[in-house]
Design an enzyme around this catalytic site. Sequence first.
Site, short mmCIF file in Angstrom:
data_model
loop_
_atom_site.label_atom_id
_atom_site.label_comp_id
_atom_site.label_asym_id
_atom_site.label_seq_id
_atom_site.Cartn_x
_atom_site.Cartn_y
_atom_site.Cartn_z
N LYS A 196 9.36 -70.58 -65.11
CA LYS A 196 10.14 -69.53 -64.46
C LYS A 196 10.34 -68.42 -65.47
CE LYS A 196 12.52 -68.96 -60.56
NZ LYS A 196 12.19 -69.36 -59.20
N GLY A 256 22.32 -67.91 -42.76
CA GLY A 256 21.34 -66.96 -43.30
C GLY A 256 20.29 -66.61 -42.27
N GLY A 285 17.86 -64.48 -42.75
CA GLY A 285 16.83 -63.78 -43.52
C GLY A 285 15.44 -64.28 -43.18
N ASN A 286 14.54 -64.16 -44.12
CA ASN A 286 13.14 -64.53 -43.86
C ASN A 286 12.99 -65.99 -43.45
OD1 ASN A 286 12.07 -61.96 -44.49
ND2 ASN A 286 12.37 -62.41 -46.66
N VAL A 287 13.57 -66.88 -44.24
CA VAL A 287 13.42 -68.31 -43.94
C VAL A 287 14.23 -68.67 -42.69
CG1 VAL A 287 13.85 -70.66 -44.79
CG2 VAL A 287 12.97 -68.91 -46.36
P1 NAD Z 1 16.52 -63.49 -47.54
O1 NAD Z 1 17.12 -62.63 -48.57
O2 NAD Z 1 15.45 -62.95 -46.65
O3 NAD Z 1 17.64 -64.11 -46.59
C1 NAD Z 1 18.89 -64.53 -47.04
C2 NAD Z 1 19.89 -64.15 -45.95
O4 NAD Z 1 21.16 -64.73 -46.27
C3 NAD Z 1 20.11 -62.64 -45.84
O5 NAD Z 1 19.94 -62.24 -44.49
C4 NAD Z 1 21.54 -62.44 -46.29
O6 NAD Z 1 22.19 -61.38 -45.66
C5 NAD Z 1 22.15 -63.78 -45.94
N1 NAD Z 1 23.37 -64.11 -46.67
C6 NAD Z 1 23.69 -63.83 -47.95
N2 NAD Z 1 24.90 -64.30 -48.24
C7 NAD Z 1 25.36 -64.92 -47.13
C8 NAD Z 1 26.54 -65.61 -46.80
N3 NAD Z 1 27.54 -65.77 -47.68
N4 NAD Z 1 26.68 -66.13 -45.56
C9 NAD Z 1 25.70 -65.97 -44.65
N5 NAD Z 1 24.53 -65.31 -44.91
C10 NAD Z 1 24.38 -64.78 -46.12
O7 NAD Z 1 15.99 -64.78 -48.35
P2 NAD Z 1 14.96 -65.86 -47.83
O8 NAD Z 1 13.61 -65.54 -48.34
O9 NAD Z 1 15.17 -66.12 -46.38
O10 NAD Z 1 15.45 -67.13 -48.65
C11 NAD Z 1 16.62 -67.83 -48.26
C12 NAD Z 1 16.93 -68.92 -49.29
O11 NAD Z 1 15.82 -69.81 -49.39
C13 NAD Z 1 17.16 -68.39 -50.71
O12 NAD Z 1 18.12 -69.22 -51.33
C14 NAD Z 1 15.83 -68.59 -51.38
O13 NAD Z 1 15.96 -68.75 -52.78
C15 NAD Z 1 15.36 -69.88 -50.73
N6 NAD Z 1 13.90 -70.04 -50.71
C16 NAD Z 1 13.11 -69.11 -50.09
C17 NAD Z 1 11.72 -69.30 -50.07
C18 NAD Z 1 10.84 -68.32 -49.35
O14 NAD Z 1 9.66 -68.64 -49.14
N7 NAD Z 1 11.33 -67.17 -48.95
C19 NAD Z 1 11.15 -70.42 -50.69
C20 NAD Z 1 11.99 -71.35 -51.31
C21 NAD Z 1 13.37 -71.15 -51.32
#
Ligand code: NAD
Length: 364
Positions: A89, A189, A191-193
Site C-alpha cells: 500500500k 452508503g 456510493g459505487n459499491v
Molecule cells: P464511494 O465513495 O463511492 O461511496 C461511499 C458512500 O458512503 C458515499 O455515497 C458517501 O456519501 C457515503 N457515506 C459516507 N459517510 C457516510 C455515513 N456516515 N453514513 C452513510 N453514508 C455515508 O465508495 P465506494 O467505492 O462505494 O466504496 C465503499 C466502501 O467500500 C469504502 O469503504 C471502500 O474502501 C470499500 N471498498 C470499495 C471497493 C471498490 O471497488 N470500490 C473495493 C473494496 C473496498
Amino acid sequence: MELTDTMQETGVIGRMGIFDHEEVLFCFDRPTGLKAIIAVHDTTLGPALGGTRMWPYTNEQEALSDVLRLSRGMTYKSALAGLDLGGGKAVIIGDARQGKSEAMFRRFGRFVHRLNGRYITAEDVGMSVHEMVNVRKETPYVAGLPLNMGGSGDPSPVTAYGVFMGMKAAAKVAFGTDDLSGRKVSVQGAGNVGAHLVDHLIDEGAEVILTDIHEEKMEAIRVKHPKVSLVAPEAIYDADVDIYSPCALGATVNDATLGRLKCAVIAGGANNQLANEAQHGKAVMDKGILYAPDFLINAGGIINCAWERKGYDRDAALGQTAAIYDTALRIFDRSRSAGIPTFQAANEAAEERVQSIRRAGLNF
Ligand code: NAD
C-alpha cells in the site's frame, strides 16, 4: 494484533517487525511537494498490489501506522482470494482537494518504478483515474486503469458482486438458506459499491433499507428501485433487519453501535468495519451475529485488478469473485469448529496459505 501507542514508540524498523513488513520506502520531493510512504508487507505469493491513498495525515506516525496496517490487510485479502499477489500500500501525505499536480504523480510513479515491480499501485481514497494516468506515464506497475487504457475499469460492480456472494454464504449459515428474497437488508452508503449491491439485492427480492449522508445519492437509487426505503444516516443502526451491510466507512461496528444492531448478519463492502478487530470481532460473535470479514467478501475489486495483469477477462474476474461464496463458507465453518471469531479464522487461513508457499520455497 492492534498497533498500540507503545508499539508506535519503537523505531520504524521496530514497527516493521510487528507484522513482518519486508520493505518501507519513504519518498520526498521538494519541487512537487510529494511526501509519500510505500509499504511492501509480504511478497511471498506475488508482487505486492495495493492502492495509493492521499490523505491529510496530521503527522508522519499516523501515516506510517496507516500504511503498515493497510498493506498487511492487502496480503490477507489477496491470500484469501487465492490470488498470486502479495500485500502493499502507499500513502501520500497531503490534501487531495488541493496541491495535486501532474508532476507530483509522475514523481510518485518514478518512486513506484524503483521498486522494480515488487509493488504495484492502484487507486484508493483521495486518488482518481486522472492521477493514475499520470503515475502510469512513469511506470507500468499500475493496476485499475480505465478500459480505454487497456485496464479493467471501475472495480466497484465486481466488488459489489463479491459482497453479494459473501452475504449469501453468511445467510446460508445464519438462516439455513442463501435465498435473500424477503430478507431485510440495511445498506449504509449509496456510493459505487452500495448502488451495485442494491441492484443485486432487489433482483433477488430482498427488502432494502438504505442510507447515505448525501440525499441525492439515495434518491438516485430510489428512482431506479422505488421499493427501497430511505432512512437518516444514524437511524441505520436501529433498523430492524436481518442483515446489516456497511458500504460507506470503516469502524462502524463499535462500542456505540453494537448495542443497537438488531441484525443476525453483518456483510458489507467497507474496509475495516470492526473498530477494534480483536475486541469487536469477539463482541459480535458473543452477540450471536455472524460477521462476514470485510477483506474476505470485498475482494472483488482486487480480483478484477489481478485479471487486468493477466489480460483482462471480465467473465473470468466475475467467476473468481463468485468463489468468495465457497471461501466464506469455509471460513464460517473454521470459526464455528474452533470457537473463534470469523475475522480470526480468516486471518489464520490467509497466514497458512502464505506460510505454506514460503515453506515450499515457491516465493515470488
Ligand atoms: P464511494 O465513495 O463511492 O461511496 C461511499 C458512500 O458512503 C458515499 O455515497 C458517501 O456519501 C457515503 N457515506 C459516507 N459517510 C457516510 C455515513 N456516515 N453514513 C452513510 N453514508 C455515508 O465508495 P465506494 O467505492 O462505494 O466504496 C465503499 C466502501 O467500500 C469504502 O469503504 C471502500 O474502501 C470499500 N471498498 C470499495 C471497493 C471498490 O471497488 N470500490 C473495493 C473494496 C473496498
